[in-house]
Design a protein around this motif. Structure first.
Motif, PDB file in Angstrom:
ATOM      1  N   VAL A   1       0.840  -1.202   0.000  1.00 56.57           N
ATOM      2  CA  VAL A   1       0.000   0.000   0.000  1.00 56.57           C
ATOM      3  C   VAL A   1       0.870   1.245   0.000  1.00 56.57           C
ATOM      4  CG1 VAL A   1      -1.652   1.333   1.377  1.00 56.57           C
ATOM      5  CG2 VAL A   1      -1.976  -1.122   1.088  1.00 56.57           C
ATOM      6  N   LEU A   2       1.877   1.263   0.850  1.00 54.55           N
ATOM      7  CA  LEU A   2       2.718   2.454   0.964  1.00 54.55           C
ATOM      8  C   LEU A   2       3.593   2.688  -0.259  1.00 54.55           C
ATOM      9  CD1 LEU A   2       3.575   2.153   4.734  1.00 54.55           C
ATOM     10  CD2 LEU A   2       2.149   3.908   3.654  1.00 54.55           C
ATOM     11  N   GLU A   3       3.801   1.664  -1.059  1.00 55.58           N
ATOM     12  CA  GLU A   3       4.582   1.822  -2.286  1.00 55.58           C
ATOM     13  C   GLU A   3       3.698   2.197  -3.474  1.00 55.58           C
ATOM     14  OE1 GLU A   3       6.699  -1.879  -2.624  1.00 55.58           O
ATOM     15  OE2 GLU A   3       7.906  -1.449  -0.839  1.00 55.58           O
ATOM     16  N   SER A   4       2.413   2.164  -3.289  1.00 57.94           N
ATOM     17  CA  SER A   4       1.475   2.488  -4.373  1.00 57.94           C
ATOM     18  C   SER A   4       1.376   3.992  -4.570  1.00 57.94           C
ATOM     19  CB  SER A   4       0.084   1.936  -4.040  1.00 57.94           C
ATOM     20  OG  SER A   4       0.126   0.539  -3.914  1.00 57.94           O
ATOM     21  N   PRO A   5       0.973   4.410  -5.762  1.00 56.16           N
ATOM     22  CA  PRO A   5       0.723   5.838  -5.981  1.00 56.16           C
ATOM     23  C   PRO A   5      -0.385   6.325  -5.043  1.00 56.16           C
ATOM     24  CG  PRO A   5       0.814   4.659  -8.069  1.00 56.16           C
ATOM     25  CD  PRO A   5       0.797   3.626  -6.981  1.00 56.16           C
ATOM     26  N   VAL A   6      -0.269   7.551  -4.604  1.00 54.93           N
ATOM     27  CA  VAL A   6      -1.179   8.104  -3.609  1.00 54.93           C
ATOM     28  C   VAL A   6      -2.654   8.033  -4.061  1.00 54.93           C
ATOM     29  CG1 VAL A   6      -1.000  10.524  -4.312  1.00 54.93           C
ATOM     30  CG2 VAL A   6      -1.407   9.953  -1.912  1.00 54.93           C
ATOM     31  N   LYS A   7      -2.917   8.223  -5.341  1.00 57.10           N
ATOM     32  CA  LYS A   7      -4.307   8.139  -5.817  1.00 57.10           C
ATOM     33  C   LYS A   7      -4.870   6.740  -5.630  1.00 57.10           C
ATOM     34  CE  LYS A   7      -4.603  11.902  -9.094  1.00 57.10           C
ATOM     35  NZ  LYS A   7      -4.956  12.300 -10.441  1.00 57.10           N
ATOM     36  N   GLU A   8      -4.044   5.729  -5.875  1.00 62.31           N
ATOM     37  CA  GLU A   8      -4.489   4.346  -5.670  1.00 62.31           C
ATOM     38  C   GLU A   8      -4.740   4.067  -4.191  1.00 62.31           C
ATOM     39  OE1 GLU A   8      -1.970   1.392  -7.489  1.00 62.31           O
ATOM     40  OE2 GLU A   8      -1.926   2.492  -9.397  1.00 62.31           O
TER      41      GLU A   8
ATOM     42  N   PHE B   1       0.275   2.429   9.655  1.00 66.04           N
ATOM     43  CA  PHE B   1      -0.038   2.984   8.344  1.00 66.04           C
ATOM     44  C   PHE B   1      -0.172   4.501   8.421  1.00 66.04           C
ATOM     45  CE2 PHE B   1      -3.291   4.291   5.217  1.00 66.04           C
ATOM     46  CZ  PHE B   1      -2.537   4.096   4.075  1.00 66.04           C
ATOM     47  N   ALA B   2      -0.925   5.004   9.413  1.00 64.00           N
ATOM     48  CA  ALA B   2      -1.109   6.452   9.566  1.00 64.00           C
ATOM     49  C   ALA B   2       0.228   7.138   9.826  1.00 64.00           C
ATOM     50  CB  ALA B   2      -2.091   6.748  10.695  1.00 64.00           C
ATOM     51  N   PHE B   3       1.006   6.579  10.730  1.00 66.97           N
ATOM     52  CA  PHE B   3       2.305   7.154  11.070  1.00 66.97           C
ATOM     53  C   PHE B   3       3.215   7.193   9.842  1.00 66.97           C
ATOM     54  CE2 PHE B   3       6.748   6.598  12.265  1.00 66.97           C
ATOM     55  CZ  PHE B   3       6.938   7.677  13.104  1.00 66.97           C
ATOM     56  N   THR B   4       3.249   6.109   9.086  1.00 65.40           N
ATOM     57  CA  THR B   4       4.116   6.030   7.914  1.00 65.40           C
ATOM     58  C   THR B   4       3.647   6.970   6.809  1.00 65.40           C
ATOM     59  OG1 THR B   4       4.579   3.739   8.510  1.00 65.40           O
ATOM     60  CG2 THR B   4       5.241   4.430   6.318  1.00 65.40           C
ATOM     61  N   ALA B   5       2.340   7.061   6.610  1.00 63.42           N
ATOM     62  CA  ALA B   5       1.808   8.004   5.619  1.00 63.42           C
ATOM     63  C   ALA B   5       2.136   9.440   6.031  1.00 63.42           C
ATOM     64  CB  ALA B   5       0.304   7.816   5.455  1.00 63.42           C
ATOM     65  N   ALA B   6       2.052   9.737   7.333  1.00 68.78           N
ATOM     66  CA  ALA B   6       2.386  11.077   7.835  1.00 68.78           C
ATOM     67  C   ALA B   6       3.866  11.373   7.630  1.00 68.78           C
ATOM     68  CB  ALA B   6       2.004  11.206   9.308  1.00 68.78           C
ATOM     69  N   ALA B   7       4.706  10.382   7.908  1.00 64.73           N
ATOM     70  CA  ALA B   7       6.152  10.573   7.704  1.00 64.73           C
ATOM     71  C   ALA B   7       6.444  10.829   6.226  1.00 64.73           C
ATOM     72  CB  ALA B   7       6.913   9.350   8.211  1.00 64.73           C
ATOM     73  N   ARG B   8       5.786  10.077   5.369  1.00 62.46           N
ATOM     74  CA  ARG B   8       5.978  10.262   3.928  1.00 62.46           C
ATOM     75  C   ARG B   8       5.500  11.645   3.499  1.00 62.46           C
ATOM     76  NH1 ARG B   8       4.382   5.942  -0.828  1.00 62.46           N
ATOM     77  NH2 ARG B   8       5.187   7.200  -2.543  1.00 62.46           N
ATOM     78  N   ALA B   9       4.372  12.076   4.040  1.00 63.69           N
ATOM     79  CA  ALA B   9       3.846  13.405   3.726  1.00 63.69           C
ATOM     80  C   ALA B   9       4.848  14.480   4.109  1.00 63.69           C
ATOM     81  CB  ALA B   9       2.520  13.635   4.451  1.00 63.69           C
ATOM     82  N   GLY B  10       5.457  14.332   5.286  1.00 62.48           N
ATOM     83  CA  GLY B  10       6.433  15.313   5.731  1.00 62.48           C
ATOM     84  C   GLY B  10       7.700  15.300   4.899  1.00 62.48           C
ATOM     85  N   GLU B  11       8.207  14.109   4.627  1.00 64.34           N
ATOM     86  CA  GLU B  11       9.441  13.989   3.848  1.00 64.34           C
ATOM     87  C   GLU B  11       9.267  14.521   2.430  1.00 64.34           C
ATOM     88  OE1 GLU B  11      10.453   9.840   4.022  1.00 64.34           O
ATOM     89  OE2 GLU B  11      10.732   9.925   6.198  1.00 64.34           O
ATOM     90  N   GLU B  12       8.125  14.209   1.828  1.00 63.21           N
ATOM     91  CA  GLU B  12       7.878  14.606   0.440  1.00 63.21           C
ATOM     92  C   GLU B  12       7.146  15.945   0.322  1.00 63.21           C
ATOM     93  OE1 GLU B  12       5.823  11.406  -1.548  1.00 63.21           O
ATOM     94  OE2 GLU B  12       7.339   9.933  -0.957  1.00 63.21           O
ATOM     95  N   ARG B  13       6.774  16.508   1.482  1.00 73.35           N
ATOM     96  CA  ARG B  13       5.946  17.722   1.486  1.00 73.35           C
ATOM     97  C   ARG B  13       4.718  17.502   0.607  1.00 73.35           C
ATOM     98  NH1 ARG B  13      10.008  22.854   1.399  1.00 73.35           N
ATOM     99  NH2 ARG B  13      10.965  22.424   3.391  1.00 73.35           N
TER     100      ARG B  13
END
Length: 181
Positions: free
Chosen positions: A11-18, A42-54
């Motif tokens: 899931v975390l490797e999928s494109p955000v729209k998917e 999942f929430a924590f990792t998505a949040a970390a990704r959001a921060g890293e990638e802005r």
């Protein structure tokens, strides 16, 4: 069938729209495909990704999951999810700038949340935190002071936005932050 870890990685490797479309088909907090799914990670990792990638899309996914978990959790655990979500918002506001009306970048969301967390008045918080022996302060009041301090730590990240000008009552709280237990 994929293991829970494999599913989380996929899931975390999928494109955000998917990922957004995948979430649309699920109930946050429930098993996925009949298997336990670690929504918190999942929430924590998505949040970390959001921060890293802005990334606002990843932030919206993380916030959606945090809010879903809030609705399913006891009060103290829900508070922890609120802290995580608001911290993500504050971080992105500090990095990307405030944007009124945006579900992630609007500092008014954090200000309104802080006002819900601040269940004590500034005057009462000053009185309680000035106690010479905090062991005499009732446990529920100490917990309220700690919740307020944690929320202030998040609010301080966006103090440079117009939110403090629009809500001058926040100035007293921000000045008190370092004195809270």
């Amino acid at each position: 069938m994929e293991t829970t870890r494999d599913l989380l990685d996929a899931v975390l490797e999928s494109p955000v729209k998917e990922v957004g479309a995948w979430l649309d088909r699920l109930t946050i907090g429930e098993p996925v495909g009949g298997e336990r799914f670690n929504w918190e990670v999942f929430a924590f990792t998505a949040a970390a990704r959001a921060g890293e990638e802005r990334s606002l899309p990843w932030a919206r996914i993380a916030l959606r999951v945090y809010e879903g978990l809030v609705n399913r959790s006891p009060v103290r655990i829900a508070h922890s999810f609120w802290l995580s979500g608001m911290n993500l918002r504050a971080r992105l506001i500090a990095e990307l700038g405030a944007q009124a009306g945006d579900s992630v970048l609007d500092p008014e969301i954090i200000a309104a949340w802080f006002q819900r967390v601040a269940t004590l008045s500034v005057e009462e918080a000053v009185r309680l935190s000035s106690s010479t022996d905090l062991r005499t302060v009732p446990h529920d009041k100490l917990l309220a002071l700690r919740d307020i301090k944690n929320a202030l730590n998040i609010l301080a990240q966006i103090a440079e936005t117009d939110v403090v000008r629009k809500h001058p009552e926040l100035c007293g709280w921000l000045e008190l932050r370092s004195q809270l237990p």
